[in-house]
Design an enzyme around this catalytic site. Structure first.
Site, PDB file in Angstrom:
ATOM      1  CE  LYS A 209      -3.092   2.270   3.246  1.00  0.00           C
ATOM      2  NZ  LYS A 209      -3.859   2.090   4.480  1.00  0.00           N
ATOM      3  CD  GLU A 215      10.155  -6.033   6.192  1.00  0.00           C
ATOM      4  OE1 GLU A 215       9.829  -4.922   5.683  1.00  0.00           O
ATOM      5  OE2 GLU A 215      10.123  -6.257   7.410  1.00  0.00           O
ATOM      6  N   GLY A 265      -4.071  -2.033   6.175  1.00  0.00           N
ATOM      7  CA  GLY A 265      -3.430  -3.237   5.624  1.00  0.00           C
ATOM      8  C   GLY A 265      -4.074  -4.519   6.114  1.00  0.00           C
ATOM      9  NE  ARG A 266      -4.782  -3.546  12.430  1.00  0.00           N
ATOM     10  CZ  ARG A 266      -4.129  -2.383  12.374  1.00  0.00           C
ATOM     11  NH1 ARG A 266      -3.105  -2.244  11.558  1.00  0.00           N
ATOM     12  NH2 ARG A 266      -4.500  -1.370  13.128  1.00  0.00           N
ATOM     13  CD  GLU A 352      -0.192  -4.169  12.538  1.00  0.00           C
ATOM     14  OE1 GLU A 352       1.029  -4.072  12.480  1.00  0.00           O
ATOM     15  OE2 GLU A 352      -0.889  -4.421  11.533  1.00  0.00           O
ATOM     16  CG  HIS A 383      -2.681 -35.621  18.591  1.00  0.00           C
ATOM     17  ND1 HIS A 383      -2.752 -36.933  19.000  1.00  0.00           N
ATOM     18  CD2 HIS A 383      -3.840 -35.368  17.930  1.00  0.00           C
ATOM     19  CE1 HIS A 383      -3.903 -37.459  18.585  1.00  0.00           C
ATOM     20  NE2 HIS A 383      -4.584 -36.520  17.941  1.00  0.00           N
ATOM     21  CE  LYS A 498       7.323  -0.599   9.510  1.00  0.00           C
ATOM     22  NZ  LYS A 498       6.305   0.155   8.802  1.00  0.00           N
TER      23      LYS A 498
HETATM   24  C1  G6Q Z   1      -1.398  -3.599   8.654  1.00  0.00           C
HETATM   25  C2  G6Q Z   1      -0.123  -2.954   8.814  1.00  0.00           C
HETATM   26  C3  G6Q Z   1       1.059  -3.641   8.197  1.00  0.00           C
HETATM   27  C4  G6Q Z   1       1.208  -3.443   6.699  1.00  0.00           C
HETATM   28  C5  G6Q Z   1       2.582  -3.940   6.273  1.00  0.00           C
HETATM   29  C6  G6Q Z   1       2.820  -3.798   4.791  1.00  0.00           C
HETATM   30  O1  G6Q Z   1      -2.435  -3.133   9.008  1.00  0.00           O
HETATM   31  O2  G6Q Z   1      -0.233  -1.633   8.416  1.00  0.00           O
HETATM   32  O3  G6Q Z   1       1.099  -5.010   8.484  1.00  0.00           O
HETATM   33  O4  G6Q Z   1       0.205  -4.121   6.010  1.00  0.00           O
HETATM   34  O5  G6Q Z   1       3.565  -3.218   6.973  1.00  0.00           O
HETATM   35  O6  G6Q Z   1       2.650  -2.491   4.396  1.00  0.00           O
HETATM   36  P1  G6Q Z   1       2.590  -2.103   2.886  1.00  0.00           P
HETATM   37  O7  G6Q Z   1       1.380  -2.731   2.279  1.00  0.00           O
HETATM   38  O8  G6Q Z   1       2.541  -0.609   2.857  1.00  0.00           O
HETATM   39  O9  G6Q Z   1       3.847  -2.644   2.265  1.00  0.00           O
END
Ligand code: G6Q
Length: 538
Positions: A209, A215, A265-266, A352, A383, A498
């Protein structure tokens, strides 16, 4: 209207009194067939069976009052209509709308927030066209061959939810299509995926996003390098899902799909973040069924009677167990192999969102907010860690998830029962055993019982039920945030680590370039980072 803390709501005091004499599930007259069939809440695809929670009609009445006093449903409606709720009053914060529900508010003449839904529809139209072009052989590789595989590169919200749904629904995959995921900056993650692929038949879906995540950008470069090494043109293989105007919003991609800043994002699985990959794997129609399932729950969550609103009731039962009966963690145990990554998705979505210590006015909370969430599919977990949840010194409330039918329908009778029956029988047995317990002369064979749990049950894990299940948990988490008076939609807690990692990488790269680190080391932070950098270089 000002938001009040949970403990300022009059019903909270009533619940505290009720908690002192909460129902004891081990009493012989408690778990009856009447109770089991009375405490059921049904919303479309799912039934929530909660007779094995430590509640009675008085507790439910007080929980209803708590929901009313907190205006939980009104706040949910405000969210769907686009109010700016991702904010902390009087402090610098994200200040955004929260509109993941707009991605599926498509099946009505009058959506709650028409502008956001129009944007969702526009992206869906682009997706339908893209998938149609792949099917029709319009989008092909340099040799004119079609694509069989897709690699999704993304992390956190751009990975966990989409991956969970891919695993959940792989029984319905389009023949000959496969999806793979690269998320970790650990180079072994990328290598293990790339080594097994025919890159010439593989699309790469880069999802970020912000378009700035370390990463994802690193992994994209790594994958691009593999394409170049194989003599392939990345421009024919790479698509992007990103925010409009982000650094990744670039013409270098074969196609670009957008997500918007009002989708966290989540909470982004039902946006293009999940849509591109799930559409490729399952077909466009199946993705639309996921949206339809989610939309049905978004609508059902508007119900004010808590006994008719699964996510609201789950939110309240969660608060009853966590804040009033003092249970620290929550296990989500799906009896479905397809849901192997669902608990991982929920860990992010829940922890989160609700792992917060300040309220929406910036004041420290005088009570617990989100619990630690964990889980694994049954029967495998039986188990492993069930010993602790039956006989351990800590009480772990459980949310079981189960289905009456299997997905593949490849099941046979063995000793006169099917495997699916064995699976569901185990789920029901665990629920009962946790509630009722077992007395024995041998203390080591005693089960204390009185361990609260509920069961979410549907007929079958399909795209539609998966969409519903996803939305049940999203809404549950959202309702809990409203009740705890916290902002469930930011994530400041991930920033500090970060920032320090980036500083450390700067040290390492200057070390590599100059042979030696020459920066300031007099400040304690710089000194600590330098020591850490030395550990890596050893
Ligand atoms: C979710 C967070 C986080 C995010 C990641 C990836 O709610 O904001 O997990 O989705 O850090 O972010 P980008 O989509 O911006 O790469």
């Amino acid at each position: 209207m000002a938001f009040r803390n949970l403990d300022q709501l009059p019903a909270y005091a009533a619940l505290k009194n009720l908690a002192a004499s909460a129902v004891d599930l081990t009493r012989p007259d408690i778990i009856t067939t009447e109770r089991i069939s009375k405490y059921v809440c049904s919303n479309g695809e799912f039934d929530l069976l909660y007779g094995t929670q430590r509640v009675n009609d008085d507790v439910l009445e007080a929980l209803q009052q708590l929901a009313d006093e907190s205006r939980a449903v009104d706040q949910f409606l405000d969210m769907k209509r686009g109010q700016v709720i991702n904010r902390i009053e009087g402090h610098d914060s994200e200040n955004r709308q929260v509109l993941h529900t707009a991605c599926r508010d498509l099946f009505t003449e009058s959506p709650c927030e028409p502008k956001a839904t129009a944007q969702a529809r526009q992206e869906l139209d682009k997706l339908r066209k893209f998938l149609g072009d792949i099917d029709a052989g319009v989008i092909v590789n340099s040799e004119g061959a079609g694509f069989t595989d897709m690699v999704q590169v993304g992390i956190g919200g751009s990975d966990l939810g989409p991956r969970a749904l891919y695993h959940a629904l792989s029984a319905y995959q389009v023949a000959g299509r496969r999806v793979h995921f690269i998320s970790n900056v650990d180079p072994d993650d990328a290598a293990s995926v790339l080594n097994k692929l025919d890159l010439s038949r593989t699309l790469v879906n880069v999802v970020s996003k912000s378009g700035t995540t370390l990463e994802t950008l690193t992994n994209e470069e790594l994958v691009r390098a593999a394409y170049v090494k194989a003599g392939l043109d990345p421009a024919l293989h790479f698509v992007a899902v990103t925010g409009a105007g982000s650094p990744m919003d670039s013409p270098k991609y074969l196609r670009s799909f957008y997500m918007f800043d009002y989708i966290g994002g989540r909470y982004s699985v039902t946006s293009m973040v999940g849509g591109v990959m799930l559409g490729f794997a399952l077909g466009y129609a199946a993705f639309e069924k996921i949206l339809r399932g989610a939309d049905m729950v978004d609508k059902a969550a508007e119900e004010r009677d808590i006994t008719k609103n699964i996510p609201l009731l789950m939110a309240l039962l969660g608060i009853w167990n966590h804040n009033l009966l003092d249970c620290e963690t929550l296990a989500v145990l799906p009896y479905s192999q397809g849901l192997i990554r669902f608990a991982a998705h929920l860990q992010q979505c829940d922890m989160e969102s609700n792992g917060k210590a300040i309220n929406r006015q910036g004041d420290f909370l005088p009570y617990q907010s989100g619990p630690i969430v964990w889980g694994e599919p049954g029967t495998n977990g039986q188990h492993a860690f069930y010993q602790l949840i039956h006989q351990g010194t800590t009480v772990v409330p459980v949310e079981f998830v189960g289905f009456r039918e299997s997905q593949y329908d490849q099941d046979i009778l063995i000793h006169e029962t099917t495997s699916q029956e064995k699976l569901v029988a185990n789920l029901l047995a665990q629920s009962l055993a946790l509630a009722v317990g077992h007395k024995d002369d041998n203390p080591n064979r005693t089960f204390p019982g009185n361990r609260p749990n509920s069961i979410l049950m549907a007929d079958k894990l399909t795209p539609q039920t998966m969409g519903a299940l996803l939305a049940i948990y999203e809404a549950k988490i959202t309702f809990q945030g409203f009740l705890w008076n916290i902002n469930s939609f930011d994530q400041e807690g991930v920033q500090l680590g970060k920032k320090l990692a980036n500083q450390l990488l700067d040290h390492l790269s200057s070390w590599r370039l100059d042979g030696e680190y020459t920066g300031m080391t007099s400040d304690p932070e710089g000194w600590a980072l330098l020591q850490t950098a030395r550990v890596i270089r050893k």
